[in-house]
Design an enzyme around this catalytic site. Structure first.
Site, mmCIF file in Angstrom:
data_model
loop_
_atom_site.group_PDB
_atom_site.id
_atom_site.type_symbol
_atom_site.label_atom_id
_atom_site.label_comp_id
_atom_site.label_asym_id
_atom_site.label_seq_id
_atom_site.Cartn_x
_atom_site.Cartn_y
_atom_site.Cartn_z
ATOM 1 C CE1 TYR A 141 23.408 -67.533 -2.068
ATOM 2 C CE2 TYR A 141 21.189 -68.038 -2.820
ATOM 3 C CZ TYR A 141 22.210 -68.226 -1.927
ATOM 4 O OH TYR A 141 22.048 -69.101 -0.892
ATOM 5 C CE LYS A 186 37.658 -65.191 5.481
ATOM 6 N NZ LYS A 186 37.951 -65.806 6.801
ATOM 7 C CG ASP A 218 36.469 -66.830 9.762
ATOM 8 O OD1 ASP A 218 36.107 -65.637 9.890
ATOM 9 O OD2 ASP A 218 37.671 -67.157 9.649
ATOM 10 C CG ASP A 242 21.708 -69.687 2.250
ATOM 11 O OD1 ASP A 242 20.529 -69.890 2.605
ATOM 12 O OD2 ASP A 242 22.413 -70.555 1.703
ATOM 13 C CG ASP A 246 19.843 -72.767 7.129
ATOM 14 O OD1 ASP A 246 18.944 -71.979 6.783
ATOM 15 O OD2 ASP A 246 19.946 -73.926 6.658
HETATM 16 C C1 IPM Z 1 16.905 -69.836 1.610
HETATM 17 C C2 IPM Z 1 17.173 -71.052 0.755
HETATM 18 C C3 IPM Z 1 17.371 -70.580 -0.676
HETATM 19 C C4 IPM Z 1 18.601 -69.686 -0.700
HETATM 20 C C5 IPM Z 1 17.501 -71.720 -1.698
HETATM 21 C C6 IPM Z 1 16.329 -72.670 -1.632
HETATM 22 C C7 IPM Z 1 17.676 -71.196 -3.094
HETATM 23 O O1 IPM Z 1 18.252 -71.768 1.233
HETATM 24 O O2 IPM Z 1 15.922 -69.123 1.331
HETATM 25 O O3 IPM Z 1 17.654 -69.624 2.556
HETATM 26 O O4 IPM Z 1 19.733 -70.173 -0.774
HETATM 27 O O5 IPM Z 1 18.423 -68.474 -0.648
HETATM 28 MG MG MG Z 2 18.973 -71.079 3.124
#
Ligand code: IPM
Ligand code: MG
Length: 351
Positions: A141, A186, A218, A242, A246
């Site tokens: 990032y 990884k 993975d 990230d 999710d």
């Molecule tokens: C998160 C989001 C952010 C990230 C985006 C909105 C920049 O997906 O906080 O997980 O990738 O960190």
């Molecule tokens: Mg995210």
């Protein structure tokens, strides 16, 4: 009276809807436990672009730095998809400016919401409680970027110190929980991951009680849906975290419920719901305020050490869910959902 200074960044979409509820809850719990809050609002994201041309104005950084903690709603929306600087740049910028290197994302299945998980009941079992610890200010990032004529480049770079401090947060978190830490990398492909693994093994020497496992990312993505119960704490890099956070949150079936904390060294932290800005339901009294309300509980716990107040909020949320109240995102078809404000008032009454 003890007073905490809080920077409030409502942001875009449902950000203001859910932050307003969280402030009501915070005021209520502060009164009960004998401390006070002092709020300073500042702009971030799309609304900051609209008003100042910058998703993270200097004034916002200054207000955050003067505060004891930051509450954030959400940033982004289709309105700014083609903007030269995107609202998300504000979020990445504030993480970096405040040194928020440790992102804690708990994925918890609430008893009352078990049916919401997309996984089979036998995979989910009785309860599920995973903590993703994501490195937040390094890796791909924030590495060197380049846009050439016929190529583009992002760099994934980690220093020993960056890995050491996030690994330490991972081990410390595991010590407070079930003492199992899975480090995700990884290392079969990436140099930065080979360093990551080496440093994690080094840090592990200080935590002999913690069982440390290493997993390629993975495989971790697969294991999370195959047998989520093998995980207690996951520690991983910025981009892998990230993605996996999710995935972990969706396993719970209730992304509208999940809070997060982004912590610096010391007590500064930024607290926000895991969900996004949901522009399609903004301002309609439809959003679930629980993720933001639980983020406030994390703030009380991590930044202010007001543990009883934090526990009170979590208990109140559980009680309202046990009573059967649901916002639209967690309601099943036969139920009539309640609104954002009604949910917040019910939680407040439980307090
Ligand atoms: C998160 C989001 C952010 C990230 C985006 C909105 C920049 O997906 O906080 O997980 O990738 O960190
Ligand atoms: Mg995210």
């Amino acid at each position: 009276m003890k007073t905490y200074n809080i920077a409030v960044l409502k942001g875009d979409g449902i950000g203001p809807d859910v932050i307003n509820c969280a402030i009501d809850i915070l005021d209520k719990v502060a009164k009960k436990h004998g401390f006070a809050m002092n709020y300073s609002e500042a702009l971030i994201g799309g609304i900051a672009i609209d008003e100042t041309g910058n998703p993270l104005p200097d004034e916002t950084i200054a207000i955050c730095k003067k505060s004891n903690a930051v509450m954030l709603g959400a940033v982004g929306g289709p309105k700014w998809d083609d903007a030269p600087i995107r609202p998300e740049a504000g979020l990445l910028g504030i993480r970096k400016a405040l040194g928020l290197f440790a992102n804690l994302r708990p994925a918890i299945i609430y008893d009352a919401l078990k049916d919401a998980s997309p996984l089979k009941a036998k995979v989910i079992g009785d309860e599920l409680d995973i903590l993703v610890v994501r490195e937040l200010t390094g890796g791909i990032y924030f590495g060197e970027k380049e846009k050439g004529k016929d190529y583009s480049l992002d760099t994934m770079k980690y220093s020993i110190n960056e890995v050491k401090r996030i690994a330490t947060v991972g081990f410390e978190s595991a010590m407070k929980r079930n003492k199992i830490l899975t480090s995700v990398d990884k290392a079969n492909v990436l140099e930065s991951s080979r360093l990551w693994r080496k440093v994690v093994i080094e840090v592990a020497k200080d935590y002999p009680e913690v069982t440390l496992n290493h997993m390629y990312v993975d495989n971790a993505a697969m294991q999370l849906v195959r047998d989520p119960h093998q995980f207690d704490v996951i520690v991983t890099s910025n981009m892998f975290g990230d993605i996996l956070s999710d995935e972990a949150s969706m396993i719970t079936g209730s992304i509208g419920m999940l809070p997060s904390a982004s912590l610096a060294i010391g007590t500064m932290g930024l607290y926000e719901p895991v969900h996004g800005s949901a522009p399609d339901i903004a301002g309609q009294n439809k959003a679930n305020p629980i993720a933001t309300i639980l983020s406030v509980a994390m703030m009380l716990r991590f930044s202010f050490k007001e543990i009883n107040a934090a526990n009170d909020i979590e208990k109140a949320v559980n009680s309202v869910l046990d009573l059967g109240y649901r916002t639209g995102d967690i309601a099943i078809e036969s139920e009539t959902p309640i609104g954002t404000n009604e949910m917040s008032i019910l939680i407040s009454e439980q307090l």
